[in-house]
Design a protein around this motif. Structure first.
Motif, PDB file in Angstrom:
ATOM      1  N   LEU A   1       0.827  -1.204   0.000  1.00  0.00           N
ATOM      2  CA  LEU A   1       0.000   0.000   0.000  1.00  0.00           C
ATOM      3  C   LEU A   1       0.864   1.257   0.000  1.00  0.00           C
ATOM      4  O   LEU A   1       0.581   2.215  -0.729  1.00  0.00           O
ATOM      5  N   ALA A   2       1.930   1.260   0.794  1.00  0.00           N
ATOM      6  CA  ALA A   2       2.784   2.447   0.874  1.00  0.00           C
ATOM      7  C   ALA A   2       3.484   2.717  -0.454  1.00  0.00           C
ATOM      8  O   ALA A   2       3.488   3.857  -0.949  1.00  0.00           O
ATOM      9  N   THR A   3       4.075   1.685  -1.053  1.00  0.00           N
ATOM     10  CA  THR A   3       4.772   1.901  -2.322  1.00  0.00           C
ATOM     11  C   THR A   3       3.789   2.250  -3.435  1.00  0.00           C
ATOM     12  O   THR A   3       4.101   3.053  -4.323  1.00  0.00           O
ATOM     13  N   GLY A   4       2.600   1.652  -3.399  1.00  0.00           N
ATOM     14  CA  GLY A   4       1.595   1.978  -4.402  1.00  0.00           C
ATOM     15  C   GLY A   4       1.154   3.423  -4.319  1.00  0.00           C
ATOM     16  O   GLY A   4       1.034   4.117  -5.337  1.00  0.00           O
ATOM     17  N   VAL A   5       0.901   3.915  -3.098  1.00  0.00           N
ATOM     18  CA  VAL A   5       0.497   5.312  -2.925  1.00  0.00           C
ATOM     19  C   VAL A   5       1.612   6.249  -3.378  1.00  0.00           C
ATOM     20  O   VAL A   5       1.372   7.239  -4.073  1.00  0.00           O
ATOM     21  N   LEU A   6       2.858   5.951  -3.001  1.00  0.00           N
ATOM     22  CA  LEU A   6       3.974   6.802  -3.417  1.00  0.00           C
ATOM     23  C   LEU A   6       4.093   6.841  -4.936  1.00  0.00           C
ATOM     24  O   LEU A   6       4.371   7.901  -5.521  1.00  0.00           O
ATOM     25  N   ASN A   7       3.881   5.713  -5.582  1.00  0.00           N
ATOM     26  CA  ASN A   7       3.975   5.681  -7.041  1.00  0.00           C
ATOM     27  C   ASN A   7       2.894   6.542  -7.682  1.00  0.00           C
ATOM     28  O   ASN A   7       3.162   7.268  -8.643  1.00  0.00           O
ATOM     29  N   THR A   8       1.671   6.482  -7.163  1.00  0.00           N
ATOM     30  CA  THR A   8       0.604   7.310  -7.732  1.00  0.00           C
ATOM     31  C   THR A   8       0.870   8.784  -7.509  1.00  0.00           C
ATOM     32  O   THR A   8       0.400   9.633  -8.285  1.00  0.00           O
ATOM     33  N   GLN A   9       1.625   9.113  -6.464  1.00  0.00           N
ATOM     34  CA  GLN A   9       1.963  10.513  -6.193  1.00  0.00           C
ATOM     35  C   GLN A   9       3.263  10.938  -6.871  1.00  0.00           C
ATOM     36  O   GLN A   9       3.765  12.043  -6.635  1.00  0.00           O
TER      37      GLN A   9
ATOM     38  N   ALA B   1       6.153  10.021  -6.269  1.00  0.00           N
ATOM     39  CA  ALA B   1       7.207  10.186  -5.263  1.00  0.00           C
ATOM     40  C   ALA B   1       8.042   8.914  -5.255  1.00  0.00           C
ATOM     41  O   ALA B   1       7.725   7.953  -4.545  1.00  0.00           O
ATOM     42  N   TYR B   2       9.097   8.903  -6.043  1.00  0.00           N
ATOM     43  CA  TYR B   2       9.879   7.691  -6.222  1.00  0.00           C
ATOM     44  C   TYR B   2      10.970   7.594  -5.151  1.00  0.00           C
ATOM     45  O   TYR B   2      12.157   7.698  -5.429  1.00  0.00           O
ATOM     46  N   TRP B   3      10.522   7.401  -3.911  1.00  0.00           N
ATOM     47  CA  TRP B   3      11.429   7.328  -2.771  1.00  0.00           C
ATOM     48  C   TRP B   3      11.770   5.874  -2.476  1.00  0.00           C
ATOM     49  O   TRP B   3      11.581   5.395  -1.355  1.00  0.00           O
TER      50      TRP B   3
ATOM     51  N   PRO C   1      14.434   2.426  -2.666  1.00  0.00           N
ATOM     52  CA  PRO C   1      15.840   2.012  -2.783  1.00  0.00           C
ATOM     53  C   PRO C   1      16.045   1.086  -3.985  1.00  0.00           C
ATOM     54  O   PRO C   1      16.673   0.038  -3.888  1.00  0.00           O
ATOM     55  N   GLY C   2      15.500   1.473  -5.113  1.00  0.00           N
ATOM     56  CA  GLY C   2      15.554   0.635  -6.302  1.00  0.00           C
ATOM     57  C   GLY C   2      14.338   0.884  -7.161  1.00  0.00           C
ATOM     58  O   GLY C   2      13.614   1.866  -6.997  1.00  0.00           O
ATOM     59  N   SER C   3      14.080  -0.020  -8.085  1.00  0.00           N
ATOM     60  CA  SER C   3      12.972   0.112  -9.016  1.00  0.00           C
ATOM     61  C   SER C   3      11.640  -0.165  -8.324  1.00  0.00           C
ATOM     62  O   SER C   3      11.459  -1.207  -7.698  1.00  0.00           O
ATOM     63  N   PHE C   4      10.687   0.778  -8.451  1.00  0.00           N
ATOM     64  CA  PHE C   4       9.347   0.540  -7.925  1.00  0.00           C
ATOM     65  C   PHE C   4       8.753  -0.725  -8.526  1.00  0.00           C
ATOM     66  O   PHE C   4       8.156  -1.543  -7.823  1.00  0.00           O
ATOM     67  N   TYR C   5       8.904  -0.874  -9.815  1.00  0.00           N
ATOM     68  CA  TYR C   5       8.324  -2.005 -10.529  1.00  0.00           C
ATOM     69  C   TYR C   5       8.759  -3.321  -9.885  1.00  0.00           C
ATOM     70  O   TYR C   5       7.948  -4.191  -9.573  1.00  0.00           O
ATOM     71  N   ARG C   6      10.057  -3.452  -9.643  1.00  0.00           N
ATOM     72  CA  ARG C   6      10.589  -4.695  -9.090  1.00  0.00           C
ATOM     73  C   ARG C   6      10.190  -4.878  -7.629  1.00  0.00           C
ATOM     74  O   ARG C   6       9.740  -5.949  -7.226  1.00  0.00           O
ATOM     75  N   LEU C   7      10.337  -3.824  -6.826  1.00  0.00           N
ATOM     76  CA  LEU C   7      10.019  -3.925  -5.404  1.00  0.00           C
ATOM     77  C   LEU C   7       8.534  -4.240  -5.190  1.00  0.00           C
ATOM     78  O   LEU C   7       8.178  -5.078  -4.360  1.00  0.00           O
ATOM     79  N   HIS C   8       7.675  -3.566  -5.923  1.00  0.00           N
ATOM     80  CA  HIS C   8       6.235  -3.775  -5.765  1.00  0.00           C
ATOM     81  C   HIS C   8       5.834  -5.177  -6.213  1.00  0.00           C
ATOM     82  O   HIS C   8       4.963  -5.811  -5.602  1.00  0.00           O
TER      83      HIS C   8
ATOM     84  N   CYS D   1      -2.435   4.834 -17.606  1.00  0.00           N
ATOM     85  CA  CYS D   1      -1.101   4.702 -17.036  1.00  0.00           C
ATOM     86  C   CYS D   1      -1.101   3.857 -15.776  1.00  0.00           C
ATOM     87  O   CYS D   1      -2.130   3.688 -15.116  1.00  0.00           O
ATOM     88  N   VAL D   2       0.080   3.360 -15.424  1.00  0.00           N
ATOM     89  CA  VAL D   2       0.233   2.486 -14.274  1.00  0.00           C
ATOM     90  C   VAL D   2      -0.145   3.193 -12.976  1.00  0.00           C
ATOM     91  O   VAL D   2      -0.546   2.549 -12.005  1.00  0.00           O
ATOM     92  N   GLU D   3      -0.041   4.533 -12.940  1.00  0.00           N
ATOM     93  CA  GLU D   3      -0.419   5.265 -11.731  1.00  0.00           C
ATOM     94  C   GLU D   3      -1.924   5.345 -11.536  1.00  0.00           C
ATOM     95  O   GLU D   3      -2.394   5.910 -10.554  1.00  0.00           O
TER      96      GLU D   3
END
Length: 399
Positions: free
Chosen positions: A132-140, A142-144, A146-153, A300-302
């Motif tokens: 949920l946290a990484t998904g919300v950051l991606n929609t905003q 905010a690419y915070w 430690p690596g690729s969002f795609y891979r981490l998510h 889009c993915v967001e």
């Protein structure tokens, strides 16, 4: 004094927890499945650069070849995924609050099986909050990470799914008892305080929170006048004016290092076969070819969408014929952009047959931010595959 005596809310109890659990039992698997569909839409079987998880092993299987229609398919699945994630946030938080007393049960572990059960809960709760946290950051945007969002998510989703499967297998009977308000004594307050809200009222409050998040996020996917209601969405607000073709921009040209000089008179589109010759076309030559119009959205993915726009350009199959490409040839699309991911992508043969190299939209030439002089438009494909500022098309797979 028993630590549990500090938890005095009369709202806590097996039925309240089980009702929330039932909502999550339906909602969270929907998020997982729509996430896998999004992964499939990237056509990972074509390998890099489409596949952002090349080391996924058995977890990197592709469900099927993503279809090139209906045009709204990716819009629907990704909108459900993103908006559903926001809607479930209040439910997840309320569920964690409802079971908080169990965190302080002593002794913390009574057997090997109990230890395994608590370990699975650690992965379940951690995986849920991480997704949920990484998904919300991606929609905003905010690419915070430690690596690729795609891979981490993606990997986080599999951790969550495995923990959820264990949780369902071990707790389903308890859920059924909880819905009858049976058992769950560890959740009931020892010395309940005076009631300020009923359990039904608490459930309604959680539902109101979910509805509020739906109301301030869904508009960016639905579009039209409702876009202005998307207060928490970067792609909310009014549509840009006619100088930007009248609809939302993802990444403008300046962010991707594109200048007017790159797309001026010296621009040429190269069309080539992986094992053959090359044809180079300028903008005038492309406009002299047979033009086709298609009404298609970009999703889009967001979780946001441009809504349907009227695109006009050259069919990708007509360009493929210039180099005698076959009907089953995939296409490698390369952009002028210098920064960011997806500077190049593969399109499957079915997408090539359905796609356009767009030169105009809504009756006007593409703006620079929307991909002038030419961009890819493919029905039902993720927005990142609708490549802007196209410079080269290669038919077939390189050796």
């Amino acid at each position: 004094m028993d630590v549990k005596e500090h938890f005095r809310s009369p709202v806590r109890g097996p039925r309240f927890t089980s009702v929330l659990g039932l909502v999550l039992l339906v909602g969270m698997p929907v998020l997982f499945v729509t996430g896998l569909l999004s992964y499939t839409a990237y056509n990972p079987g074509l390998g890099p650069p489409n596949d952002r998880t090349p080391d996924a092993g058995l977890l990197g299987f592709q469900l099927f070849d993503w279809p090139a229609g209906p045009s709204w398919l990716y819009w629907l699945t990704q909108s459900v995924h993103v908006i559903g994630g926001f809607v479930l946030i209040p439910v997840v938080l309320a569920k964690l609050w409802s079971v908080l007393p169990k965190l302080f049960v002593r002794p913390p572990v009574t057997s090997v099986l109990h230890a395994l059960d608590r370990l699975s809960l650690l992965f379940l709760v951690g995986g849920t909050l991480f997704e949920l946290a990484t998904g919300v950051l991606n929609t905003q945007l905010a690419y915070w990470f430690p690596g690729s969002f795609y891979r981490l998510h993606y990997y986080g989703a599999w951790v969550f799914a495995a923990a959820l499967a264990v949780h369902i297998a071990t707790r389903f009977a308890k859920l059924r008892r909880g819905l009858r308000d049976e058992g769950g004594e560890e959740l009931r307050a020892v010395d309940p305080s005076e009631e300020t809200i009923s359990r039904r009222g608490a459930v309604a409050l959680v539902g109101a929170g979910s509805f509020a998040l739906f109301a301030v996020t869904a508009g960016q996917a639905i579009g039209g006048p409702l876009r202005r209601t998307a207060l928490l969405a970067p792609r909310g607000g009014a549509d840009p004016g006619p100088e930007q073709n009248g609809f939302q921009i993802n990444k403008p040209a300046a962010v991707r290092g594109i200048t007017a000089r790159d797309t001026g008179e010296g621009w040429r589109l190269s069309v080539q076969k992986a094992d053959g010759g090359t044809v180079r076309l300028d903008h005038a030559q492309l406009r002299a070819m047979t033009q086709t119009t298609a009404r298609l959205p970009i999703a889009c993915v967001e979780g946001w969408s441009t809504g349907n726009q009227d695109w006009r350009g050259v069919r990708l199959t007509d360009l493929a014929r210039l180099v005698d490409a076959g009907a089953d040839d995939d296409m490698f699309v390369e952009s002028l952009q210098r920064t960011g991911a997806f500077r190049a992508v593969y399109l499957r043969a079915n997408q090539v047959r359905a796609g356009l190299l767009a030169l105009e939209v809504n009756g006007k030439p593409l703006s620079l931010d929307h991909g002038y002089p030419a961009r890819i438009i493919v029905p039902a494909a993720p927005g990142v595959h609708q490549t802007k500022w196209v410079t080269r098309l290669t038919l077939g797979r390189p050796a």
